[in-house]
Design a protein around this motif. Structure first.
Motif, PDB file in Angstrom:
ATOM      1  N   ALA A 687       0.915  -1.250   0.064  1.00 25.55           N
ATOM      2  CA  ALA A 687      -0.202   0.031   0.041  1.00 25.55           C
ATOM      3  C   ALA A 687       0.859   1.236   0.015  1.00 25.55           C
ATOM      4  CB  ALA A 687      -0.979   0.109   1.310  1.00 25.55           C
ATOM      5  N   GLU A 688       0.179   2.186  -0.934  1.00 24.45           N
ATOM      6  CA  GLU A 688       1.172   3.570  -0.826  1.00 24.45           C
ATOM      7  C   GLU A 688       0.961   4.236   0.547  1.00 24.45           C
ATOM      8  OE1 GLU A 688      -0.081   5.356  -4.542  1.00 24.45           O
ATOM      9  OE2 GLU A 688       0.745   7.519  -3.771  1.00 24.45           O
ATOM     10  N   THR A 689      -0.069   4.351   1.028  1.00 23.78           N
ATOM     11  CA  THR A 689      -0.420   5.180   2.063  1.00 23.78           C
ATOM     12  C   THR A 689      -1.207   4.432   3.123  1.00 23.78           C
ATOM     13  OG1 THR A 689      -2.332   5.984   1.334  1.00 23.78           O
ATOM     14  CG2 THR A 689      -0.461   7.383   0.726  1.00 23.78           C
ATOM     15  N   ALA A 691      -3.907   5.402   4.490  1.00 25.46           N
ATOM     16  CA  ALA A 691      -5.160   5.374   4.070  1.00 25.46           C
ATOM     17  C   ALA A 691      -5.534   4.409   2.942  1.00 25.46           C
ATOM     18  CB  ALA A 691      -5.450   6.779   3.237  1.00 25.46           C
ATOM     19  N   GLU A 692      -4.650   3.979   2.328  1.00 26.73           N
ATOM     20  CA  GLU A 692      -4.774   2.705   1.379  1.00 26.73           C
ATOM     21  C   GLU A 692      -4.915   1.529   2.080  1.00 26.73           C
ATOM     22  OE1 GLU A 692      -2.060   2.371  -2.042  1.00 26.73           O
ATOM     23  OE2 GLU A 692      -2.923   0.642  -2.574  1.00 26.73           O
ATOM     24  N   TYR A 726     -10.972   7.714   1.584  1.00 32.89           N
ATOM     25  CA  TYR A 726     -11.285   8.184   0.050  1.00 32.89           C
ATOM     26  C   TYR A 726     -12.116   9.267  -0.389  1.00 32.89           C
ATOM     27  CZ  TYR A 726      -8.130   3.965  -0.990  1.00 32.89           C
ATOM     28  OH  TYR A 726      -6.919   3.143  -1.257  1.00 32.89           O
TER      29      TYR A 726
ATOM     30  N   GLY B  43      -0.453   9.976  -8.106  1.00 32.26           N
ATOM     31  CA  GLY B  43      -0.109   9.410  -6.776  1.00 32.26           C
ATOM     32  C   GLY B  43      -0.395  10.457  -5.536  1.00 32.26           C
ATOM     33  N   SER B  44      -0.260   9.950  -4.284  1.00 31.05           N
ATOM     34  CA  SER B  44      -0.671  10.468  -3.201  1.00 31.05           C
ATOM     35  C   SER B  44      -0.003  11.838  -2.991  1.00 31.05           C
ATOM     36  CB  SER B  44      -0.550   9.480  -1.883  1.00 31.05           C
ATOM     37  OG  SER B  44       0.836   9.227  -1.966  1.00 31.05           O
ATOM     38  N   GLU B  45       1.330  11.881  -3.244  1.00 29.65           N
ATOM     39  CA  GLU B  45       2.319  12.945  -2.938  1.00 29.65           C
ATOM     40  C   GLU B  45       1.916  14.210  -3.735  1.00 29.65           C
ATOM     41  OE1 GLU B  45       6.275  11.629  -3.612  1.00 29.65           O
ATOM     42  OE2 GLU B  45       6.300  10.436  -1.705  1.00 29.65           O
ATOM     43  N   GLY B  75      -3.281   5.561  -3.997  1.00 28.90           N
ATOM     44  CA  GLY B  75      -2.852   5.849  -2.443  1.00 28.90           C
ATOM     45  C   GLY B  75      -3.794   6.612  -1.893  1.00 28.90           C
ATOM     46  N   LEU B 123       3.655   9.412  -7.080  1.00 28.69           N
ATOM     47  CA  LEU B 123       3.967   8.306  -6.197  1.00 28.69           C
ATOM     48  C   LEU B 123       5.280   8.392  -5.583  1.00 28.69           C
ATOM     49  CD1 LEU B 123       2.004   7.280  -8.671  1.00 28.69           C
ATOM     50  CD2 LEU B 123       2.557   4.952  -7.873  1.00 28.69           C
TER      51      LEU B 123
END
Lengths: 780, 182
Positions: A687-689, A691-692, A726, B43-45, B75, B123
């Protein structure tokens, strides 16, 4: 059962007398008091569970993300594997990636297995081969993983040795498969990844079982002691011994010596990484300083008067680092000698004299009986002088040094978390240390910034100076490892877990390679604990989870129960305690569903995969050990989420929700092939974050066997978490509705609209299985 | 600042193939004109990265509108798009995307594919690196353009670790090139 076994003991006390150098070869082991019938796969070889693996791997596609496109493992190469090219041995890029994954899992398993072997051999030597193995009160089904995999129930230390023989054989096979010109298919490499992961689970279970049984650890105790944790908890008015690694034996000799000599008021022991947990399981007066990433910052602080390292995850330049702060190092494991001179056979007085005088930087002492005395006496001797020394530069000195920064950005480029180190240094030029302090909060302590700096700045030390108050404020209470989950606890929660009314079991395990500090682990654990999921922790993640205080100054372990129950947060212990988590899932099958465990792997994995809403999270997964631990969970069908750095494992196991064939299972009652919702949708996911990870966790606990009420509860949480992180109502809820009873009542209108839009059709709630032989009547 | 087409994170070197350096928008002209179904991955950034008076989510919206290109936010970045009332974005995980982009027939969550180009930024560097490795090795039907400031060797085109000011100026020029930014 029939299995060949070989047993060796340097010294054994038997009814016939005392034997030295005893070796016994046994052709057949018969546990004739165990009436549970043997299942189909006791002590499976690498291909015995291949059919089960292929079921998982046809549902969860290995998705490769090559780290490089060449292979450089033999002198045929380097071979360019880009595009559709093949190497000189014939391997293609998918095969090569799978091979690398297997290599990592093998390395991880070998570390646990060698650790287990050392413990077993050592404890047999200390206590004798017939010493009982006991997991604790309320546990009939002890060592569930070993039972499941080997068909043995280890009751004595000698049984543990036999089980490790099996594990060692399997590891040799799976390791050999990575040699040039052996396995060629990515699918079979992946099957072997799962195999070695399973073997790893067995070896870890044995390691923890033998140490729990003999070293006075908490035995399946929900009220295991709360112990002091954090850099600020270390009492610098005493001599301090820092222990780092995973193997309790040398660290235990230190606490034993301190207890025996009654000098606890003069010297204390703190641990980092898993040794921290195991040393506090043995002696709650010891302290958990921090996770693996805290090694450099603590050594450099100079607080530790002696550093004792054992094995796994040890900073490999520990001798150089400790030398800078004039702290002697004692290495104790043949796996991590660290270049130090062998002193095991020398008299204690002579070793102490050499270390105290500084004649040697450290010593390799593999005689654990000596380690305790040497470390303690050296710490007491060097402490008075060392406490007068200062090891960190002052802020003024840092400000002055920072003026020469070349602004090359190399520190940022070297930082795994892309932290603005250079900007922080430039701020320090002006006397503003806040940016350096902020970098410290997200720092994983690798010090790659320093290695890259052309000015050789001790940048990590500068961050620690900037965050000095934060270090002092690291004063937490964490619950040490309790060990296994009791059968009685499983009896209480088995039904609500299988039916979905306790929405899930979430395990936070593994290393501390966090993208944005360890607080994330706490926050994720709290998010789900407050929703009445069961939270299990281990290893460095268990430390990080406890390093956040609430408004009342309490850690998550202080404010939440250590019981395996809804809303509980229970620390099982160190890395090798992870099989207690798998064991809890296995025991649900045995206790709640009355399934036989003995040598019955595929059936039980199928049960867990379809019914037990468990998810593993290793937010800071870094090591090969984390890879093998995850592999063990995958073979049981338990999904694992890792943090963004986990993408560097370069292979995910992902489902495709729309692939109906993949989600079709047998109804064990009728034999019909029935389409189910995609649950769990993935088996390995980075997962990237946060939250994810939270959204995915809530989704991955869904299982085909959920009752209507259970499914409705799980969906309520999934929807709520999805909307929270989200910002919208998830569009796949309808897929998880089988009949009206699955619909969360308060969200009925929205869900009904979604169902209508997607032409939803009612489905039966079935008795799901991937195994034809599990159909009533045998599926014939 | 290195300002060279070398991996931003120094250890993240790659294999025999690596991205071409994107220093001026014109070099993209041919690929952009050839692309029939591009996809923008954000992406989240991007949520916290500034661009002009807005942020990189605003830039994504402008680019998406100009190229009539759907967005996939990873993300949890979707929340930022929804807060700006942008409707042409869907949410997926970066790792899910890494798998799906290998499939030349994949039509995407909104059914607008199959795609022939991906444009990507926002990302974490190493995660974008791994995702693009998947595309480079197994999604060879795609042209990959990395629009982050730091060099991504697995794309076809990538900025060469550009200085911030210059980077944002080139981003604006790219937007103009595709008919946006007015």
């Amino acid at each position: 059962m029939k299995k060949k076994a070989y047993f060796k003991a340097d010294e054994a006390e038997t009814g016939l007398g005392r034997f030295k150098g005893l070796e016994v070869r046994i052709g057949t082991i018969v546990d004739d008091e165990w009436d549970e019938p043997m299942g189909p796969t006791p002590m499976p070889n690498p291909t015995d569970l291949r059919a089960w693996d292929h079921k998982l791997l046809s549902r969860y596609h290995p998705s490769y993300m090559p780290y490089c496109q060449v292979c450089c493992l033999c002198t045929f190469g380097k071979c360019d594997l880009s595009g559709d090219k093949r190497g000189a041995c014939g391997i293609d890029i998918k095969g090569q990636q799978a091979r690398i994954v297997l290599a990592a899992a093998n390395i991880g398993c070998s570390a646990h297995l060698a650790h287990a072997r050392h413990l077993v051999d050592h404890l047999i030597e200390e206590y004798g081969p017939r010493t009982d193995l006991i997991q604790g009160a309320g546990i009939e089904i002890h060592a569930p993983v070993s039972r499941l995999v080997t068909g043995m129930r280890p009751r004595k230390l000698e049984d543990a040795s036999i089980i490790l023989d099996y594990c060692e054989t399997q590891l040799a096979h799976t390791l050999s498969a990575t040699h040039t010109g052996q396995e060629g298919s990515w699918l079979d490499f992946e099957s072997k990844v799962l195999h070695v992961g399973m073997v790893d689970q067995v070896s870890m279970e044995i390691a923890d079982l033998v140490q729990i049984s003999t070293l006075g650890f908490p035995k399946a105790d929900p009220d295991a002691p709360l112990v002091e944790s954090g850099i600020g908890m270390m009492d610098t008015s005493k001599a301090i011994i820092l222990t780092i690694g995973h193997n309790i034996v040398p660290a235990a000799s230190i606490t034993d010596y301190i207890t025996e000599k009654k000098i606890g008021s003069k010297v204390e022991v703190g641990g980092m990484c898993c040794t921290a947990w195991d040393i506090t399981r043995r002696d709650p007066n010891a302290k958990v300083i921090g996770p693996i990433s805290w090694q450099l910052r603590y050594i450099r602080s100079g607080m530790a008067d002696v550093v004792v390292v054992d094995e796994q995850c040890v900073q490999t330049n520990v001798v150089n680092e400790a030398k800078k702060v004039k702290a002697p190092v004692i290495s104790t494991s043949d796996k991590a000698v660290m270049g130090l001179p062998e002193r095991s056979d020398d008299p204690v007085d002579s070793i102490v004299e050499e270390l105290v005088s500084g004649k040697i930087d450290g010593a390799f002492i593999h005689d654990h009986h000596k380690v305790g005395e040497v470390a303690t006496r050296v710490a007491l001797a060097v402490m008075p002088k060392r406490r007068k020394m200062k090891f960190f530069p002052s802020k003024k000195q840092i400000q002055k040094m920072a003026e020469n920064c070349k602004k090359c950005s190399e520190c940022i480029r070297a930082c795994p978390n892309d932290q603005p180190v250079m900007e922080a240094v430039l701020a320090a030029q002006l006397g503003n240390f806040e940016p350096l302090r902020e970098v410290y909060q997200n720092c994983i302590g690798c010090a790659r910034c320093e290695s890259a700096c052309p000015n050789d700045y001790d940048l990590h030390s500068w961050m620690v100076v900037a965050a000095q108050q934060d270090c002092k404020d690291e004063t937490h209470m964490v619950r040490t490892g309790r060990g296994a989950i009791q059968d009685t606890e499983i009896r209480n929660v088995g039904q609500p877990i299988v039916f979905g009314e306790i929405p899930g079991v979430i395990a936070h395990v593994g290393c501390a390679n966090y993208p944005q500090g360890g607080k994330d682990v706490h926050d994720m654990a709290e998010e789900f604990a407050k929703r009445r999921y069961i939270i299990v922790t281990s290893g460095c993640a268990a430390i990080s989870a406890g390093h956040v205080k609430d408004e009342n100054g309490q850690s998550i372990y202080e404010r939440r129960s250590g019981e395996f129950d809804a809303g509980g947060v229970l620390n099982v212990g160190s890395c090798v305690s992870n099989p207690h988590i798998a064991g809890a899932a296995i025991k649900i099958a045995a206790i709640f569903a009355k399934r036989n465990l003995r040598g019955n792997y595929a059936e039980i994995a199928d049960y867990i995969h379809n019914r037990v809403g468990a998810v593993g999270i290793s937010w800071g997964a870094m090591s090969q050990k984390a890879a093998s631990i995850a592999s063990g969970f995958w073979r049981l069908g338990v999904p694992v989420i890792v943090g963004p750095h986990g993408s560097k494992y370069r292979r995910m196991l992902l489902g495709k929700a729309e692939e109906e064939r993949a989600w079709t299972v047998y109804d064990a009652r009728t034999g019909d092939r029935v389409l189910t919702a995609p649950g769990p949708e993935h088996l390995f996911y980075a997962a990237e974050t946060v939250a994810e990870a939270n959204v995915m966790t809530a989704k991955l606990v869904l299982r085909p066997n959920d009752t209507g009420k259970g499914r409705s509860i799980k969906l309520s949480h999934y929807i709520d978490i999805h909307e929270k992180y989200y910002g919208f109502f998830p569009d796949d809820v309808w897929k998880y509705i089988r009949r009206d009873t699955d619909i969360p009542i308060t969200l009925k209108d929205k869900i009904l609209a979604q169902m209508k839009e997607n032409k939803w059709k009612e489905r039966r709630i079935i008795d799901p299985t991937l195994l034809k032989e599990q159909i009533m009547g045998g599926g014939t | 600042m290195v300002m060279r087409p070398v991996p931003w994170q120094t250890g993240e070197i790659c294999g025999p193939d690596s991205a071409k350096s994107l220093t001026k928008p014109e070099v993209l002209k041919r690929d952009l004109s050839k692309a029939k179904k591009p996809l923008l991955i954000v992406g989240s950034e991007a949520v916290t990265e500034k661009h002009g008076t807005g942020d990189m989510i605003d830039y994504a919206i402008a680019l998406s509108n100009a190229m009539k290109m759907p967005v996939i936010a990873t993300g949890g970045a979707i929340k930022a798009f929804l807060e700006k009332d942008f409707e042409n974005a869907r949410s997926m995980g970066a790792m899910e995307l890494a798998l799906r982009l290998q499939d030349p027939d994949w039509v995407g969550p909104s059914g607008t594919g199959p795609y022939d180009m991906v444009i990507i930024y926002g990302l974490p560097y190493y995660m974008q690196w791994t995702l693009l490795s998947s595309v480079m090795n197994f999604g060879t039907h795609l042209t990959a353009i990395a629009l982050g400031r730091h060099y991504q060797p697995h794309a076809k085109w990538s900025f060469p670790n550009m200085k911030e000011k210059q980077y944002h100026a080139v981003l604006d020029e790219i937007l103009k090139l595709v008919g946006g930014g007015k």
